[in-house]
Scaffold this motif. Sequence first.
Motif, mmCIF file in Angstrom:
data_model
loop_
_atom_site.group_PDB
_atom_site.id
_atom_site.type_symbol
_atom_site.label_atom_id
_atom_site.label_comp_id
_atom_site.label_asym_id
_atom_site.label_seq_id
_atom_site.Cartn_x
_atom_site.Cartn_y
_atom_site.Cartn_z
ATOM 1 N N LYS A 1 17.142 -15.306 -2.200
ATOM 2 C CA LYS A 1 17.909 -16.213 -2.536
ATOM 3 C C LYS A 1 17.636 -16.933 -3.441
ATOM 4 O O LYS A 1 18.926 -17.770 -4.169
ATOM 5 C CB LYS A 1 17.030 -17.975 -1.761
ATOM 6 N N GLN A 2 16.839 -17.377 -4.140
ATOM 7 C CA GLN A 2 16.486 -17.204 -5.795
ATOM 8 C C GLN A 2 17.396 -16.460 -7.206
ATOM 9 O O GLN A 2 17.083 -16.443 -7.857
ATOM 10 C CB GLN A 2 15.292 -17.424 -6.198
ATOM 11 N N GLY A 3 17.747 -15.089 -6.791
ATOM 12 C CA GLY A 3 18.598 -14.243 -7.172
ATOM 13 C C GLY A 3 17.784 -13.330 -7.878
ATOM 14 O O GLY A 3 17.901 -12.429 -9.148
ATOM 15 N N ILE A 4 16.186 -12.813 -6.812
ATOM 16 C CA ILE A 4 15.373 -12.404 -7.775
ATOM 17 C C ILE A 4 15.502 -10.502 -6.901
ATOM 18 O O ILE A 4 15.477 -10.579 -5.313
ATOM 19 C CB ILE A 4 14.289 -12.883 -7.951
ATOM 20 N N THR A 5 15.660 -9.460 -7.688
ATOM 21 C CA THR A 5 15.375 -8.081 -6.774
ATOM 22 C C THR A 5 14.533 -7.637 -5.840
ATOM 23 O O THR A 5 13.134 -8.151 -6.868
ATOM 24 C CB THR A 5 16.041 -7.646 -7.821
ATOM 25 N N ARG A 6 14.601 -7.090 -5.817
ATOM 26 C CA ARG A 6 12.806 -6.344 -4.931
ATOM 27 C C ARG A 6 11.824 -5.725 -6.306
ATOM 28 O O ARG A 6 11.513 -6.109 -5.618
ATOM 29 C CB ARG A 6 12.943 -5.242 -3.821
ATOM 30 N N GLU A 7 13.193 -5.204 -6.524
ATOM 31 C CA GLU A 7 12.313 -4.768 -7.620
ATOM 32 C C GLU A 7 11.745 -5.499 -8.798
ATOM 33 O O GLU A 7 9.968 -5.504 -9.390
ATOM 34 C CB GLU A 7 13.146 -3.992 -8.837
ATOM 35 N N GLU A 8 12.034 -6.860 -9.077
ATOM 36 C CA GLU A 8 11.412 -8.267 -9.442
ATOM 37 C C GLU A 8 10.416 -8.390 -9.354
ATOM 38 O O GLU A 8 9.023 -8.134 -9.366
ATOM 39 C CB GLU A 8 11.965 -8.833 -10.346
ATOM 40 N N LEU A 9 9.738 -8.373 -7.622
ATOM 41 C CA LEU A 9 9.077 -8.937 -7.101
ATOM 42 C C LEU A 9 7.796 -7.692 -6.764
ATOM 43 O O LEU A 9 6.295 -7.706 -6.874
ATOM 44 C CB LEU A 9 8.865 -8.447 -5.431
ATOM 45 N N TYR A 10 8.011 -5.935 -6.586
ATOM 46 C CA TYR A 10 7.233 -5.253 -7.137
ATOM 47 C C TYR A 10 6.958 -5.165 -8.983
ATOM 48 O O TYR A 10 5.644 -4.980 -8.720
ATOM 49 C CB TYR A 10 8.172 -4.035 -7.030
ATOM 50 N N GLU A 11 7.639 -5.560 -9.218
ATOM 51 C CA GLU A 11 7.153 -5.332 -10.771
ATOM 52 C C GLU A 11 5.494 -6.217 -11.171
ATOM 53 O O GLU A 11 4.660 -5.711 -11.128
ATOM 54 C CB GLU A 11 7.834 -5.850 -11.693
ATOM 55 N N TYR A 12 5.834 -7.975 -9.819
ATOM 56 C CA TYR A 12 5.262 -8.675 -10.334
ATOM 57 C C TYR A 12 3.491 -8.658 -9.402
ATOM 58 O O TYR A 12 2.540 -8.369 -9.989
ATOM 59 C CB TYR A 12 5.348 -10.185 -9.646
ATOM 60 N N PHE A 13 3.427 -7.860 -7.989
ATOM 61 C CA PHE A 13 2.808 -7.681 -7.302
ATOM 62 C C PHE A 13 1.594 -6.066 -7.754
ATOM 63 O O PHE A 13 0.649 -5.989 -7.542
ATOM 64 C CB PHE A 13 3.055 -7.279 -6.057
ATOM 65 N N VAL A 14 3.052 -5.059 -8.366
ATOM 66 C CA VAL A 14 2.152 -4.244 -9.057
ATOM 67 C C VAL A 14 1.391 -4.394 -10.207
ATOM 68 O O VAL A 14 0.439 -4.077 -10.398
ATOM 69 C CB VAL A 14 3.120 -2.807 -9.139
ATOM 70 N N THR A 15 2.362 -5.424 -10.753
ATOM 71 C CA THR A 15 1.024 -6.012 -12.295
ATOM 72 C C THR A 15 -0.195 -6.766 -11.550
ATOM 73 O O THR A 15 -1.322 -6.688 -12.778
ATOM 74 C CB THR A 15 2.434 -6.642 -12.812
ATOM 75 N N PHE A 16 -0.012 -7.269 -11.216
ATOM 76 C CA PHE A 16 -1.182 -8.129 -9.702
ATOM 77 C C PHE A 16 -2.091 -7.288 -10.135
ATOM 78 O O PHE A 16 -3.486 -7.381 -9.927
ATOM 79 C CB PHE A 16 -0.709 -8.749 -9.260
ATOM 80 N N HIS A 17 -1.709 -5.875 -8.761
ATOM 81 C CA HIS A 17 -2.785 -5.408 -8.245
ATOM 82 C C HIS A 17 -3.604 -4.109 -10.013
ATOM 83 O O HIS A 17 -4.653 -4.580 -9.779
ATOM 84 C CB HIS A 17 -2.385 -4.069 -7.648
ATOM 85 N N TYR A 18 -2.589 -4.100 -10.594
ATOM 86 C CA TYR A 18 -3.604 -3.610 -11.350
ATOM 87 C C TYR A 18 -4.057 -3.852 -12.707
ATOM 88 O O TYR A 18 -4.798 -3.241 -12.894
ATOM 89 C CB TYR A 18 -2.106 -2.804 -13.005
ATOM 90 N N ASN A 19 -3.819 -5.161 -12.219
ATOM 91 C CA ASN A 19 -5.088 -6.506 -13.242
ATOM 92 C C ASN A 19 -6.127 -5.883 -12.313
ATOM 93 O O ASN A 19 -7.337 -6.165 -12.922
ATOM 94 C CB ASN A 19 -4.376 -7.291 -13.408
ATOM 95 N N GLU A 20 -6.308 -6.634 -11.729
ATOM 96 C CA GLU A 20 -7.391 -6.040 -10.731
ATOM 97 C C GLU A 20 -8.819 -4.867 -10.636
ATOM 98 O O GLU A 20 -9.390 -5.167 -11.017
ATOM 99 C CB GLU A 20 -6.624 -6.945 -8.917
ATOM 100 N N MET A 21 -7.738 -4.530 -10.421
ATOM 101 C CA MET A 21 -8.145 -2.891 -9.829
ATOM 102 C C MET A 21 -8.561 -2.411 -11.616
ATOM 103 O O MET A 21 -9.996 -1.997 -11.894
ATOM 104 C CB MET A 21 -7.899 -1.516 -9.274
ATOM 105 N N GLU A 22 -8.198 -2.539 -12.390
ATOM 106 C CA GLU A 22 -8.978 -2.961 -13.874
ATOM 107 C C GLU A 22 -9.835 -3.498 -14.708
ATOM 108 O O GLU A 22 -10.405 -2.927 -15.041
ATOM 109 C CB GLU A 22 -7.755 -3.263 -15.125
#
Length: 136
Positions: free
Chosen positions: A79-100
């Motif tokens: 609805k906000q014009g944000i792609t699924r890929e952009e969501l993945y980018e955020y969440f993958v980055t979040f998990h990467y930082n947590e796992m680091e």
Amino acid sequence: MKFLIKTVLFLFLISICLKFPQIAQAKDNHLDEIATSEGKVVYQFQYKYDEIYKLLGLTAKEYDVYWKKGLSIAEMAEKQGITREELYEYFVTFHYNEMEKWKSKGILVGHLYFTQVYFLKEEIDDFIDRNPVYKK
């Protein structure tokens, strides 16, 4: 040849998964405690909703309204014009930082790290597509 490599990697990851049960969640202040409890590594994380609101371009109140209407995070993003890929980018980055953080403490070592990475897409899909308020 590619099929053989993928098959071997898949079987390797499955064997690791069967040997190391883990729960998906991460709180910085409990890393040492989690690492030593019962000799198991329990990867725990807590999403930062303020960042999710910001990513979606919504206030907490707007998010709650959409949630109560039955929209998932993925639907809100669309609805906000944000792609699924952009969501993945955020969440993958979040998990990467947590796992680091876990890796730097020596808690999440090689094979355990890759086990978490293996299940990451499924975890993200589950989270962004869920809405227990809405029953289809």
